[in-house]
Write a protein that holds these residues in place. Structure first.
Motif, short mmCIF file in Angstrom:
data_model
loop_
_atom_site.label_atom_id
_atom_site.label_comp_id
_atom_site.label_asym_id
_atom_site.label_seq_id
_atom_site.Cartn_x
_atom_site.Cartn_y
_atom_site.Cartn_z
N ASN A 188 -3.22 -10.84 -6.24
CA ASN A 188 -2.26 -9.60 -5.87
C ASN A 188 -1.04 -9.81 -5.19
OD1 ASN A 188 -4.74 -8.14 -6.92
ND2 ASN A 188 -5.65 -8.16 -4.92
N ASN A 235 4.31 -6.82 -1.93
CA ASN A 235 5.26 -5.73 -2.47
C ASN A 235 5.57 -5.80 -3.64
OD1 ASN A 235 6.83 -3.30 -1.86
ND2 ASN A 235 8.64 -4.49 -1.76
N THR A 291 3.07 -4.64 -6.22
CA THR A 291 2.94 -3.31 -6.32
C THR A 291 4.05 -2.77 -7.13
OG1 THR A 291 1.90 -3.16 -4.22
CG2 THR A 291 2.93 -1.25 -4.86
N SER A 337 1.09 -3.62 -10.11
CA SER A 337 -0.03 -4.13 -9.69
C SER A 337 -0.79 -4.87 -10.80
CB SER A 337 -1.02 -3.14 -9.17
OG SER A 337 -0.49 -2.53 -8.04
#
Length: 542
Positions: free
Chosen positions: A355, A402, A405, A409
């Motif tokens: 992620n 960040n 995102t 994502s």
């Protein structure tokens, strides 16, 4: 031998022209020269007519004539005795010690530390958390093609280190009075790299060729008694009375743990071994925060860079794809510069943690992809991320999370056209430049991808770079984010004996400890650290 420098010839000169220039420069007859060897070939493009520039080592038939020539040209800085560039092992033992030296990490620094220890007879044990280079390559493509991340086998972790998935650049600005860089290059050639890397001014190998070179070097180490343990992660360090005494190692294949006795440990971790840095800090190993840089990758058509840099000579096979190096000092006090420029290459997904999105650049030996790419990065210091030695890692993670995102994502990288970035408006569609990053680029507004001071400095720098390289600030050029792994955010400080300041037997080395920046300098540092280990072992067992 005599070394001649600054020998200049036209780009398309005939083969015999260099020999003739040597004869004229030394005012000799051709019969006086036994042979000549090109040490380095570069080019001078500062004038309209591009010239090749040679450094040549010349062997004469008569040693007495050589002495006379050197005396006659004593004031000429371009005619000097050729230096001895041969590498000489500082020792060689007949039997390895009962407690063998351990190298943690098998990137360029770890490879050369292990290689030198093996050549000296110490039979090192290498602990590498990632997989062998071919297995690792499959896992890396898994992220690029299928969005599947292997956290222990990726661009950062595995045999060959992060440099395997780069341009394979083999030049550095380090001081090298012992010609250890030549030893690094010679070992690469011995392992299958093209001999050209020994003479061109900016040598590179490229990813695909590096794979086989790294495999061959591994086999050489094993043949000399070394041992390489893949998928083994160091999870703890046993430190007693200020001396390293052992390691706890997790076998990542089955989850089991075992202890390894160790008195001499080379920390060739690479700049992304964040969990290992944390464990070393927990065990009290001295380290400190240091400056590094963050930014984006930028992509242009390679042809644009070739024309801007080489003019009428763009595309010449002897010159290859053009590169560049740019620096701008912004009004807010920040320095913006190009980093890890990859001619004819691709932007790659380089995260090692779930992620998060990290970009890097890569080229093959041919450098024949459609785009040129480079990091455009801004220098930052510990004052920008206060909080101790590990604070830089937290800062990197915030930016990378960040970016994940902003990119949607799904491991796509957030991207923006340069023209839109400068104007401060989101991008909604691509122009003439197709980005190369896989799994893909999600167009957005990069204004929130980095701190405000970095965005401001980069918006000022890009037009300034456009004045140095025509078209650099073209509207359709593409920025992708984020570039955070430019160097280690901390330094594991060592003394003049190459050992940790407060833990004897622990040898911080290479990029992870902030003693190198690239394949060549990491290899050189690996050699010097191996020599330091050998000296201590010799004292201990003599």
């Amino acid at each position: 031998m005599i070394r001649l420098s600054e020998l200049k010839l036209p780009l398309d000169h005939p083969e015999h022209a260099l020999q003739e220039l040597i004869v004229r420069t030394l005012d000799l007859s051709p019969a006086d020269i036994q042979s000549h060897t090109i040490y380095k070939r570069s080019y001078d493009a500062r004038k309209q007519k591009l010239l090749l520039v040679y450094i040549v080592d010349v062997e004469l038939n008569n040693p007495q004539l050589e002495a006379k020539l050197l005396a006659r040209f004593a004031t000429n800085s371009h005619i000097r005795p050729a230096p001895d560039m041969a590498y000489h092992l500082i020792t060689q033992v007949k039997e390895a010690p009962s407690i063998r030296p351990v190298v943690i990490g098998f990137g360029p620094c770890g490879i050369f530390a292990a290689m030198m220890l093996a050549q000296m007879g110490f039979k090192p044990i290498v602990i590498e958390r990632g997989k062998s280079v071919r297995e690792r390559t499959k896992d890396t493509w898994g992220l690029w093609r299928k969005r599947v991340l292997h956290t222990e086998s990726n661009v950062q972790f595995g045999e060959g280190g992060a440099g395997t998935f780069s341009d394979g650049k083999l030049w550095s600005q380090i001081k090298d009075p012992r010609f250890l860089g030549r030893k690094v290059m010679t070992e690469f050639v011995k392992a299958g790299a093209p001999e050209e890397i020994l003479l061109v001014s900016k040598p590179h190998i490229g990813t695909f060729r590096l794979v086989k070179v790294v495999e061959n070097m591994r086999e050489q180490i094993i043949a000399m008694g070394g041992e390489i343990r893949f998928q083994q992660r160091v999870s703890d360090f046993q430190i007693e009375e200020g001396h390293i005494r052992g390691l706890t190692i997790e076998n990542l294949q089955d989850g089991s743990h075992y202890e390894l006795r160790a008195d001499h440990v080379v920390l060739a971790l690479g700049h992304s071994s964040r969990d290992t840095f944390a464990k070393l800090h927990e065990r009290g190993v001295y380290m400190e925060a240091k400056p590094f840089s963050v930014g984006f990758r930028i992509e242009h058509p390679q042809g644009l860079i070739d024309r801007a840099r080489l003019g009428q000579h763009a595309g010449h096979p002897l010159l290859g794809a053009a590169d560049y190096k740019l620096v701008h000092h912004a009004a807010n006090g920040r320095s913006v510069y190009s980093f890890c420029m990859c001619p004819g290459g691709t932007v790659v997904a380089a995260t090692s943690e779930e992620n998060r999105v990290v970009t890097n650049g890569m080229s093959q030996y041919s450098r024949n992809e459609r785009n040129a790419n480079a990091g455009i990065v801004v220098g930052i210091s510990p004052a920008d991320y206060p909080g101790g030695p590990l604070a830089g890692i937290d800062f990197q993670r915030q930016l990378e999370s960040n970016a994940f995102t902003l990119g949607g994502s799904n491991y796509e990288a957030p991207g923006q056209l340069v023209g839109d970035f400068i104007a401060g408006k989101p991008s909604t569609e691509l122009g003439s430049v197709e980005p190369s990053y896989k799994p893909g680029v999600h167009l957005t507004d990069l204004a929130t991808a980095l701190p405000e001071y970095a965005i401001t400095a980069m918006r000022e720098a890009l037009p300034a770079f456009g004045k140095k390289i025509k078209g650099f600030d073209m509207h359709d050029a593409v920025l992708t984010g984020v570039e955070t792994r430019t160097s280690s955010p901390l330094r594991i400080t060592r003394g003049d004996d190459f050992q940790s300041l407060n833990v004897k037997g622990l040898y911080p080395a290479g990029e992870g400890a902030s003693y190198a920046g690239g394949i060549l300098s990491a290899g050189v540092d690996g050699i010097e650290v191996a020599e330091a280990v050998a000296k201590q072992l010799f004292i201990q067992y003599s």
